[in-house]
Design an enzyme around this catalytic site. Structure first.
Site, PDB file in Angstrom:
ATOM      1  N   GLY A  85     -50.652 -10.435  26.642  1.00 27.02           N
ATOM      2  CA  GLY A  85     -49.466  -9.856  27.271  1.00 27.02           C
ATOM      3  C   GLY A  85     -49.096  -8.584  26.533  1.00 27.02           C
ATOM      4  N   LYS A 134     -50.305 -17.850  19.047  1.00 25.65           N
ATOM      5  CA  LYS A 134     -49.791 -16.641  19.701  1.00 25.65           C
ATOM      6  C   LYS A 134     -49.625 -15.591  18.627  1.00 25.65           C
ATOM      7  CE  LYS A 134     -48.205 -16.274  23.725  1.00 25.65           C
ATOM      8  NZ  LYS A 134     -47.626 -16.696  24.974  1.00 25.65           N
ATOM      9  N   ILE A 152     -57.277 -16.743  25.214  1.00 30.70           N
ATOM     10  CA  ILE A 152     -56.931 -17.443  26.453  1.00 30.70           C
ATOM     11  C   ILE A 152     -55.782 -16.772  27.184  1.00 30.70           C
ATOM     12  CG2 ILE A 152     -57.878 -19.712  25.847  1.00 30.70           C
ATOM     13  CD1 ILE A 152     -55.129 -20.536  24.923  1.00 30.70           C
ATOM     14  N   ASP A 167     -38.140 -15.247  30.799  1.00 28.91           N
ATOM     15  CA  ASP A 167     -39.442 -14.874  31.351  1.00 28.91           C
ATOM     16  C   ASP A 167     -40.096 -16.085  32.001  1.00 28.91           C
ATOM     17  OD1 ASP A 167     -42.422 -13.208  30.023  1.00 28.91           O
ATOM     18  OD2 ASP A 167     -41.489 -13.211  32.018  1.00 28.91           O
TER      19      ASP A 167
END
Ligand SMILES: *[C@@H]1O[C@H](CO)[C@@H](O)[C@H](O)[C@H]1NC(C)=O
Ligand SMILES: *[C@@H]1O[C@H](CO)[C@@H](O)[C@H](O)[C@H]1NC(C)=O
Ligand SMILES: *[C@@H]1O[C@H](CO)[C@@H](O)[C@H](O)[C@H]1NC(C)=O
Ligand SMILES: *[C@@H]1O[C@H](CO)[C@@H](O)[C@H](O)[C@H]1NC(C)=O
Ligand SMILES: *[C@@H]1O[C@H](CO)[C@@H](O)[C@H](O)[C@H]1NC(C)=O
Ligand SMILES: *[C@@H]1O[C@H](CO)[C@@H](O)[C@H](O)[C@H]1NC(C)=O
Ligand SMILES: *[C@@H]1O[C@H](CO)[C@@H](O)[C@H](O)[C@H]1NC(C)=O
Ligand SMILES: *[C@@H]1O[C@H](CO)[C@@H](O)[C@H](O)[C@H]1NC(C)=O
Ligand SMILES: *[C@@H]1O[C@H](CO)[C@@H](O)[C@H](O)[C@H]1NC(C)=O
Ligand SMILES: *[C@@H]1O[C@H](CO)[C@@H](O)[C@H](O)[C@H]1NC(C)=O
Ligand SMILES: *[C@@H]1O[C@H](CO)[C@@H](O)[C@H](O)[C@H]1NC(C)=O
Ligand SMILES: *[C@@H]1O[C@H](CO)[C@@H](O)[C@H](O)[C@H]1NC(C)=O
Length: 803
Positions: free
Chosen positions: A676, A695, A673, A794
């Site tokens: 990076g 992640k 999904i 970020d």
């Protein structure tokens, strides 16, 4: 003269010979009894009241020893009664030497071990009581040989095994009283048709583990007056054709077994019909079985002497037959926890001697009959947990003896009648969970008799809390929660001197919290959450030596709270949602920030965390829809984060590499999904159906951070805010590092701002503003209020997820 002299001497001599022979024989027998008793005494290891002192003294005659009775004629010991002397030890088998013993009573001591089988040799015994000791193991068969026995009490020991068959057969002729209750006896009641306990009047077998049906042979005991089989595991249909043979029954206790009604558990008629000739019946207890069927009208034809009926905790359905009111001597009727329905028949109120009526936890509907006002002895009325509606009748005012009125969990409406204040002996008033409106009448608030509790919670009551409540100086608990009470809490509540529990939560109470409440000498728990109280928390609460539970959450309280006194064991959980409170209570924000110190930490941690943040893109999440739930969760988290660091890790679920592979279907590309520079995000579902986002960190690219990965995850785990996503757990091996988050089904803000597939829901202005505001709150938390200061490096729409 010589003749007469001779004959006289002769006569004397004869008498002397006779006397000596007889005396020696008697002494010899007495010596045997004495030896038996001394041997018994040697089994007693503790005699705290020195009752056996006389037994030890050489100059006291055996027949004058404590607990001994001799028969003067035959010069033998016939009674040994050492009951209730706290003697400790065992029962010696040598007692069997007392062959003329008629009464043996060793009850109420601390005797251990087995019952010696030799007691069965005391054939003249007619009373044997060994009750309330610590005797164990089986009842010896031999006790069944005691043909003269009338009274047998072995109750309240720890006897086990089955009841020996001879107990019920061989002593049949004479036994009148048998009590084997409160032991651990198992198996069936051993009776067959050869056994005739024809004189038995009392049979007490309660609190054992007996199974099977009540034996038909018991119907031979037609003189039974008292049958108590309560609290066993007996089964089968109610023993109708047995009790029908017992016209003298006065007390019938069959509660807490597994009995059912006749005809596949649908018909109670045969059982009640079998009782119609037992005209002395006073108490009938059938509670806690599986009895089904309706209450038959013939219930009105059983004993007019009946004083108590316990049918609670069964499966009885249908209405209460009006004929029950024929039982004019009933003082207690318990029909609670059945499936009864229909209205409460006003005829019940014809039972003029009724003192306690329990109808709770059924499905009764309609109104509460005002005729209850005629039941002048009524002391307890429990109609709770039904579907009753309408008003609370005024007529309770006629019941000066009423002590407990439990009408909670119904659909009652209207107001609380001031006349209830005339029930001047009321100890419990529970009207909670109804639809009652209006204010608390001052007459009711002033019921100074209430000495247990007042529960008016979960109604529609409003207005101020009446000052008269202060007259309840014996009441232990007051619960007025979940109403609409307003205005200030009267400081006079401090006069309810016995109060231990006070719940005023979920109202609209305002103003300060009276310090007098903190001074209540027995107060253990107070809940004033979800009001609009303001001002400082009075110091009296902290000073209380009795307070244990306290909930001040969700008010407008302010000021400085230190974690001393009664507050030393509290956490922020007791003070949530009072934004102006600060202090040293666990988890509470401190009153003055020590800027310099925190600043350094902030910089250091930021340095440490920055790489991960840039990789992970620590997401913020908007949870406006589930605030309450999330608030609760947060408080739990705060508790977690406040405990020592060492144990903390175990509190997070362990998820293995393997489980993650399973959950994400082997990190398949269909579950991807997001991606990076430092890793990719996969969605997945755990075994417990929880949706997660994993992640996966690219260990090559992020090589330099791997050493501090674990420590930094620890820090992340401790930052918790409604608007910052929580980490469920982490999974770390040298070649594999992953963070596990809950899956946010609505995707990122980026997707909503720049919909790629055209069909996404467009956010309106108000939503955007609310998102901005929530993002700001989340960032503010990270910067200022999290346990460690965190800098997000970020922040971008793709890192803002919507729930
Ligand atoms: C009887 O006397 C003996 C010796 O004096 C003593 O050891 C024993 O404890 C006494 N027994 C009782 C029951 O008093
Ligand atoms: C028992 O004691 C009483 C007095 O306490 C005395 O009169 C009686 O003779 C004693 N009986 C025996 C058998 O020693
Ligand atoms: C049942 O027996 C126990 C000891 O085994 C005793 O503590 C308890 O009081 C007895 N119960 C009754 C009601 O007599
Ligand atoms: C009763 O006896 C059983 C064994 O039959 C034993 O496990 C249990 O601890 C005893 N209970 C008491 C209160 O002594
Ligand atoms: C006890 O009763 C059974 C059955 O009635 C009989 O067979 C047995 O002989 C009896 N025993 C004694 C000792 O009376
Ligand atoms: C009750 O007694 C009557 C008359 O003695 C008798 O006819 C009837 O069968 C008895 N009822 C029961 C249930 O035993
Ligand atoms: C029960 O009592 C009523 C009167 O109260 C009487 O008419 C009826 O016959 C009785 N029923 C039985 C079975 O005894
Ligand atoms: C009445 O029945 C209820 C429900 O089984 C039980 O909790 C309560 O103790 C009973 N009260 C009496 C006095 O039997
Ligand atoms: C209550 O019991 C008494 C004594 O047995 C009896 O005389 C009286 O009739 C009974 N009362 C009612 C209303 O049945
Ligand atoms: C209410 O009755 C049901 C059975 O009808 C029972 O399972 C439940 O435990 C009862 N609840 C209470 C609070 O007594
Ligand atoms: C009582 O319950 C039965 C089912 O058990 C139902 O048929 C009947 O209509 C109910 N009666 C009332 C008054 O609710
Ligand atoms: C909070 O109260 C404590 C004790 O009363 C006091 O020592 C401390 O200075 C107070 N802090 C603030 C910020 O008022």
């Amino acid at each position: 003269m010589g003749y007469s002299k001779f004959s006289k001497y002769n006569f004397f001599f004869l008498i002397m010979v006779f006397y000596v022979v007889l005396g020696q024989k008697n002494d010899q027998i007495m010596l045997n009894d004495r030896a038996s008793l001394l041997s018994f005494m040697s089994g007693i290891v503790s005699d705290p009241y020195h009752v056996l002192e006389s037994w030890n003294s050489s100059n006291i005659h055996l027949c004058n020893w404590t607990g001994i009775v001799c028969d003067k004629q035959i010069n033998r010991v016939v009674e040994l009664d050492l009951s209730h002397h706290s003697l400790r030890g065992t029962i010696s088998s040598s007692l069997s030497g007392l062959s003329f013993l008629q009464i043996l009573d060793l009850s109420g001591n601390l005797l251990q071990g087995k019952i010696p089988a030799e007691i069965g040799y005391l054939l003249k015994l007619n009373q044997l009581s060994l009750s309330s000791n610590l005797l164990e193991e089986n009842i010896p068969n031999e006790l069944g040989f005691l043909h003269e026995l009338k009274y047998l009490d072995l109750g309240s020991n720890n006897l086990s095994g089955e009841i020996p068959l001879p107990m019920f057969c061989n002593c049949s002729a004479s036994l009148q009283y048998m009590d084997l209750s409160n032991n651990s006896l198992s198996g069936k009641i051993p009776m067959d048709n050869y056994c005739v306990l024809s004189r038995l009047k009392f049979l007490l077998l309660w609190s054992n583990q007996l199974v099977g049906e009540v034996p038909q042979a018991l119907s031979n005991s037609s003189k039974l007056e008292w049958l108590d089989l309560e609290s066993n595991s007996l089964s089968g249909e109610l023993p109708s054709n047995i009790v029908s043979k017992m016209p003298k029954l006065q007390f019938l206790y069959l509660s807490y077994n597994n009995f059912v009604s006749q005809s596949d558990n649908t018909d109670l008629m045969p059982f009640f019909a079998s009782l119609v000739n037992s005209s002395n019946l006073q108490e009938l207890e059938l509670a806690g079985n599986n009895l089904g069927g309706e209450l038959p009208p013939i219930i009105g034809n059983i004993s007019k002497n009946l004083a108590q009926i316990h049918l609670d905790d069964n499966l009885i359905y249908g209405p209460i037959p009006t004929q029950i009111s024929n039982l004019g001597n009933i003082t207690l009727l318990n029909l609670s926890s059945n499936h009864l329905n229909g209205t409460i028949p006003p005829e019940l109120c014809k039972m003029g001697k009724l003192e306690r009526l329990y109808l709770s936890n059924n499905s009764f509907s309609g109104v509460i009959p005002s005729a209850f006002g005629n039941v002048s002895h009524l002391g307890l009325l429990d109609l709770s947990k039904n579907k009753l509606s309408g008003l609370i009748p005024d007529s309770f005012a006629n019941l000066p003896q009423l002590r407990r009125l439990l009408l909670h969990d119904n659909y009652l409406s209207g107001t609380i009648a001031p006349s209830l204040g005339e029930c001047v002996n009321l100890e419990i008033l529970d009207l909670s969970n109804n639809r009652i409106s209006g204010t608390i009448p001052s007459a009711v608030a002033g019921l100074s008799s209430l000495k247990l509790y007042l529960n008016l919670s979960s109604n529609h009551l409003h207005g101020p809390i009446p000052l008269e409540l202060s007259k309840m100086d014996m009441v232990l608990a007051i619960d007025l929660s979940s109403n609409n009470f307003s205005a200030t809490i009267p400081s006079q509540i401090g006069s309810c001197i016995a109060l231990e529990y006070l719940n005023l939560s979920r109202n609209a109470l305002e103003g300060p919290l009276p310090s007098s409440i903190g001074q209540l000498p027995y107060l253990k728990a107070i809940d004033i959450s979800f009001n609009v109280l303001s001002g400082q928390i009075p110091e009296t609460f902290q000073a209380s030596s009795t307070l244990q539970k306290l909930n001040f959450s969700y008010n407008h309280l302010s000021g400085n709270v230190t974690d001393i006194g009664a507050f030393s064991s509290l956490t922020i959980n007791s003070f949530l949602g009072n934004f102006k409170l600060c202090g040293s209570v666990q988890g509470m924000k401190s009153c003055h920030e020590k800027r310099g110190y925190h600043f350094i930490i902030t910089i250091l941690l930021s340095l440490l965390i920055t790489p991960i943040f840039c990789v992970v893109g620590y997401p913020l999440v908007l949870r406006s829809k589930f605030r309450i739930q999330v608030a609760g969760f947060n408080s739990k988290v705060i508790e977690d984060t406040e405990q020592g660091g060492g144990r903390k890790e175990q509190k997070y679920p362990r998820i293995s590499h393997m489980q993650l592979i399973e959950a994400t279907g082997g990190f398949s590309s269909s579950g991807l999904i997001g991606a990076g520079r430092y890793g990719r995000v996969y969605k997945g579902v755990l075994k417990n159906n929880m949706s997660i986002a994993v992640k996966l960190i690219d260990t090559q690219a992020a090589g330099e951070i791997s050493g501090s990965f674990k420590r930094e995850c620890q820090i992340l785990k401790r930052t918790r805010h409604r608007n910052s996503i929580r980490i469920i757990t982490t999974c770390s091996r040298t070649d594999f590092k992953a963070l596990v988050f809950p899956l946010m089904p609505n995707g990122s803000l980026e997707n909503h701002l720049y919909p790629s597939h055209g069909l996404r829901h467009q956010l309106d202005m108000a939503q955007l503003v609310s998102i901005c505001s929530d993002v700001a709150k989340g960032v503010a938390y990270l910067h200022h209020y999290s346990p460690v200061k965190v800098m997000h490096c970020d922040l971008k729409p793709s890192n803002i997820l919507l729930d």
